[in-house]
Design an enzyme around this catalytic site. Structure first.
Site, mmCIF file in Angstrom:
data_model
loop_
_atom_site.group_PDB
_atom_site.id
_atom_site.type_symbol
_atom_site.label_atom_id
_atom_site.label_comp_id
_atom_site.label_asym_id
_atom_site.label_seq_id
_atom_site.Cartn_x
_atom_site.Cartn_y
_atom_site.Cartn_z
ATOM 1 C CD GLU A 109 -4.432 1.200 21.143
ATOM 2 O OE1 GLU A 109 -4.606 0.062 20.697
ATOM 3 O OE2 GLU A 109 -3.640 2.001 20.652
ATOM 4 C CB CYS A 161 2.063 5.447 28.267
ATOM 5 S SG CYS A 161 1.905 6.554 26.869
ATOM 6 C CB CYS A 208 -3.812 13.393 17.951
ATOM 7 S SG CYS A 208 -2.845 14.899 18.228
ATOM 8 C CB CYS A 215 3.193 14.571 14.232
ATOM 9 S SG CYS A 215 2.971 15.880 15.442
ATOM 10 C CB CYS A 218 2.341 10.458 15.179
ATOM 11 S SG CYS A 218 1.279 10.011 16.551
ATOM 12 C CB CYS A 271 6.804 6.447 21.198
ATOM 13 S SG CYS A 271 7.495 6.487 22.804
HETATM 14 N N1 SAH Z 1 0.855 14.489 21.618
HETATM 15 C C1 SAH Z 1 1.891 14.503 22.567
HETATM 16 C C2 SAH Z 1 1.986 13.234 23.370
HETATM 17 C C3 SAH Z 1 1.770 11.943 22.633
HETATM 18 S S1 SAH Z 1 2.982 11.495 21.439
HETATM 19 C C4 SAH Z 1 3.219 14.815 21.906
HETATM 20 O O1 SAH Z 1 3.293 14.815 20.688
HETATM 21 O O2 SAH Z 1 4.167 15.096 22.634
HETATM 22 C C5 SAH Z 1 4.292 10.882 22.462
HETATM 23 C C6 SAH Z 1 5.659 10.852 21.831
HETATM 24 O O3 SAH Z 1 5.749 9.863 20.808
HETATM 25 C C7 SAH Z 1 6.053 12.169 21.168
HETATM 26 O O4 SAH Z 1 7.301 12.590 21.656
HETATM 27 C C8 SAH Z 1 6.154 11.822 19.687
HETATM 28 O O5 SAH Z 1 7.122 12.608 19.060
HETATM 29 C C9 SAH Z 1 6.537 10.363 19.760
HETATM 30 N N2 SAH Z 1 6.206 9.618 18.539
HETATM 31 C C10 SAH Z 1 5.141 9.793 17.723
HETATM 32 N N3 SAH Z 1 5.179 8.918 16.692
HETATM 33 C C11 SAH Z 1 6.307 8.173 16.860
HETATM 34 C C12 SAH Z 1 6.890 7.082 16.138
HETATM 35 N N4 SAH Z 1 6.318 6.581 15.052
HETATM 36 N N5 SAH Z 1 8.045 6.552 16.609
HETATM 37 C C13 SAH Z 1 8.618 7.030 17.748
HETATM 38 N N6 SAH Z 1 8.094 8.045 18.484
HETATM 39 C C14 SAH Z 1 6.949 8.614 18.050
HETATM 40 FE FE1 SF4 Z 2 -0.649 14.141 18.102
HETATM 41 FE FE2 SF4 Z 2 1.003 12.139 17.499
HETATM 42 FE FE3 SF4 Z 2 1.744 14.658 17.048
HETATM 43 FE FE4 SF4 Z 2 1.586 13.764 19.565
HETATM 44 S S1 SF4 Z 2 2.993 13.032 18.003
HETATM 45 S S2 SF4 Z 2 0.781 15.705 18.753
HETATM 46 S S3 SF4 Z 2 -0.174 12.339 19.378
HETATM 47 S S4 SF4 Z 2 0.018 13.586 16.052
#
Ligand code: SAH
Ligand code: SF4
Length: 369
Positions: free
Chosen positions: A93, A111, A118, A122, A125, A349
Site C-alpha cells: 500500500e 508515503c 514487517c 512493534c 502496528c 500511520c
Molecule cells: N518501520 C518504520 C516506518 C514505518 S512505521 C518505522 O517504524 O519507523 C511509520 C510510523 O508509524 C512509525 O513512527 C510508527 O511508530 C507509527 N505507527 C505504527 N503504528 C501506529 C499506530 N497504530 N498509530 C499511530 N502511529 C503508528
Molecule cells: Fe515495522 Fe510497524 Fe514497527 Fe515500523 S512500526 S518497524 S512498520 S512493526
C-alpha cells in the site's frame, strides 16, 4: 525465457541491457528518461522508439511492476490509499496526502512501503502483526511513486518511507530506489524531500550517516524508558535508547541535518507528564523535530491476535494529548502534533496491512537483523 524487469535498473545496467540487444547506448538514456522521468508503463508509450524496437523490448522485457487493485479516497479528500498487486500476487500500500497547511499549500506527500509486512513486531502496528513476507525490489519501491503520479494526476513533492516495512532492513534496495527517485532525469525529487523512517537499527543508522547523501532520517522513538520501549518495540532489547540517541546525534553532526523523532501517544503507556519531561530532556542535545502521533486504532488485527493485554492500546484523551504537547514544547526543539490523515480508510500511520495477505504469518515475526 523470463522477461527482464527494467524498472529499478540504473543507467549502467540499462546500457548493458540495450547494448545486449544490439542497440546504441543512447537508447538506454532515452529509456531511462521515459521510464523514470515520464513514468512510461508500456513500451508502446515510448514514441522515440520505432515500432520494431518497441516490439523487441516487449518480447524481452517488462516495464510495469505494480498493478492497481483498489484506490480509496478519504472523506475529507486529503488522503488517497492505493493497494497495488506485485507480480507474485502479494500486495503493498501507498498513501498520498494532500497537505494544505499554511505556508505549504501545494505539498503532496506520498508515503511508500519498503517491505511486504514487517518483521520488527512493534506491538501497536498493524503491519508488524503481519510479519515479513518479503523485501520490495528497487523497481517496486520507485514504481509506487511513478504509479501514484499517473493515477492521481497530482505531482508528488515529498516522499516519506513510512508505509509498510522497516526500510533499513532492505537497505541496498531502498538506497538504490532513493537515488533513482532523486535523479534529475527521473522523478527529480530533491534528496532533502525524501524522509526514511526507522524503528532504530543502530548499525544501519551509522551506515546511513556515512553515505554522504542528503536523504533525511526519522526515528520512531515512541518511549522514554527502556522498560516501556522493550515492551512495545522489541527491537529496543537489541538497540536500547541510549545507543539509538547516540547514533541519532552522530547523524545530525555528520550529515549536518536535523533529525525527526516520531513519538506515538498511547494512553497510560508513554504519555505521562514524566514521559513528556524525559522526552524533552533526552532530545535536548540533538537538533531535531519531534512529531507526536496519537495512536490510530488497528481494529482487525487486535481481534486476530487476541488475548494479549499489551495490544489493548487506546488513544489518549484530547486533554492529555494537549498537555503532553505543551510540556514537550517547553524544550528547545520544534514539536508538532500529527493527526494522521485517512484514518477512515485505514490509511493512517500504523494501519497499513493488507487483508489480501491473511492469515497473519506469526511464524515470520521476530527480529531478523
Ligand atoms: N518501520 C518504520 C516506518 C514505518 S512505521 C518505522 O517504524 O519507523 C511509520 C510510523 O508509524 C512509525 O513512527 C510508527 O511508530 C507509527 N505507527 C505504527 N503504528 C501506529 C499506530 N497504530 N498509530 C499511530 N502511529 C503508528
Ligand atoms: Fe515495522 Fe510497524 Fe514497527 Fe515500523 S512500526 S518497524 S512498520 S512493526
Amino acid at each position: 525465457m523470463p522477461k527482464q524487469h527494467l524498472k529499478g535498473l540504473d543507467r549502467d545496467e540499462l546500457t548493458a541491457f540495450m547494448v545486449g540487444l544490439g542497440e546504441q547506448p543512447f537508447r538506454a538514456k532515452q529509456l531511462f528518461r521515459w521510464m523514470y522521468g515520464r513514468a512510461a508503463q508500456d513500451f508502446d508509450e515510448i514514441t522515440d522508439f520505432a515500432k520494431p524496437l518497441r516490439q523487441r523490448l516487449q518480447e524481452a522485457a517488462a516495464l510495469a511492476t505494480l498493478t492497481l487493485e483498489t484506490q480509496q479516497i478519504s472523506q475529507r479528500r486529503d488522503a488517497e490509499k492505493y493497494l497495488f498487486r506485485l507480480a507474485d500476487g502479494l500486495h503493498v500500500e501507498s498513501v498520498l496526502m494532500r497537505d494544505g497547511a499554511p505556508g505549504r499549500p501545494n505539498r503532496h506527500t506520498l508515503c511508500i512501503s519498503s517491505q511486504v509486512g514487517c518483521p520488527v513486531d512493534c506491538k501497536f502496528c498493524a503491519t508488524g502483526l503481519m510479519g515479513l513476507l518479503r523485501n520490495l525490489r528497487p523497481g517496486e519501491i520507485v514504481d509506487q511513486v511513478l504509479m501514484v503520479k499517473r493515477l492521481s494526476g497530482s505531482p508528488v513533492t515529498n516522499v516519506v518511507v513510512m508505509g509498510m516495512g522497516e526500510p533499513l532492513l532492505n537497505y541496498d534496495a531502498l538506497l538504490k530506489a532513493c537515488y533513482l527517485l532523486a535523479d534529475d532525469e527521473g522523478p527529480n525529487l530533491a534528496q532533502r524531500r525524501l524522509v526514511i523512517s526507522t524503528s532504530g537499527l543502530v548499525p544501519k543508522i551509522e551506515r546511513f550517516t556515512q553515505e554522504g547523501h542528503k536523504f533525511r532520517l526519522a526515528i520512531s522513538l515512541n518511549a522514554t524508558t527502556d522498560e516501556v520501549r522493550n515492551q512495545i518495540m522489541p527491537i529496543n532489547r537489541k538497540y536500547p535508547i541510549a545507543a539509538l540517541l547516540q547514533a541519532a546525534r552522530e547523524y545530525t553532526r555528520q550529515a549536518k541535518q536535523r533529525i525527526t523523532f516520531e513519538y506515538i501517544l498511547l494512553d497510560g503507556v508513554n504519555d505521562s507528564p514524566a514521559d513528556a519531561e524525559r522526552l524533552k530532556n533526552l532530545t535536548r542535545p540533538i537538533p531535531c523535530k519531534i512529531n507526536l502521533i496519537p495512536y490510530n486504532p488497528i481494529a482487525e488485527p487486535h481481534a486476530v491476535a487476541g488475548g494479549d493485554s499489551l495490544l489493548a492500546f487506546r488513544r489518549p484523551s484530547f486533554e492529555r494529548i494537549e498537555a503532553f504537547l505543551a510540556a514537550v514544547r517547553t524544550g528547545p526543539n520544534t514539536v508538532t502534533l500529527r493527526w494522521s490523515k485517512g484514518d477512515d480508510i485505514d490509511a493512517a500511520c500504523g494501519q497499513l496491512w493488507t487483508k489480501a495477505q491473511k492469515p497473519i504469518r506469526a511464524e515470520k515475526k521476530g527480529i531478523v537483523i
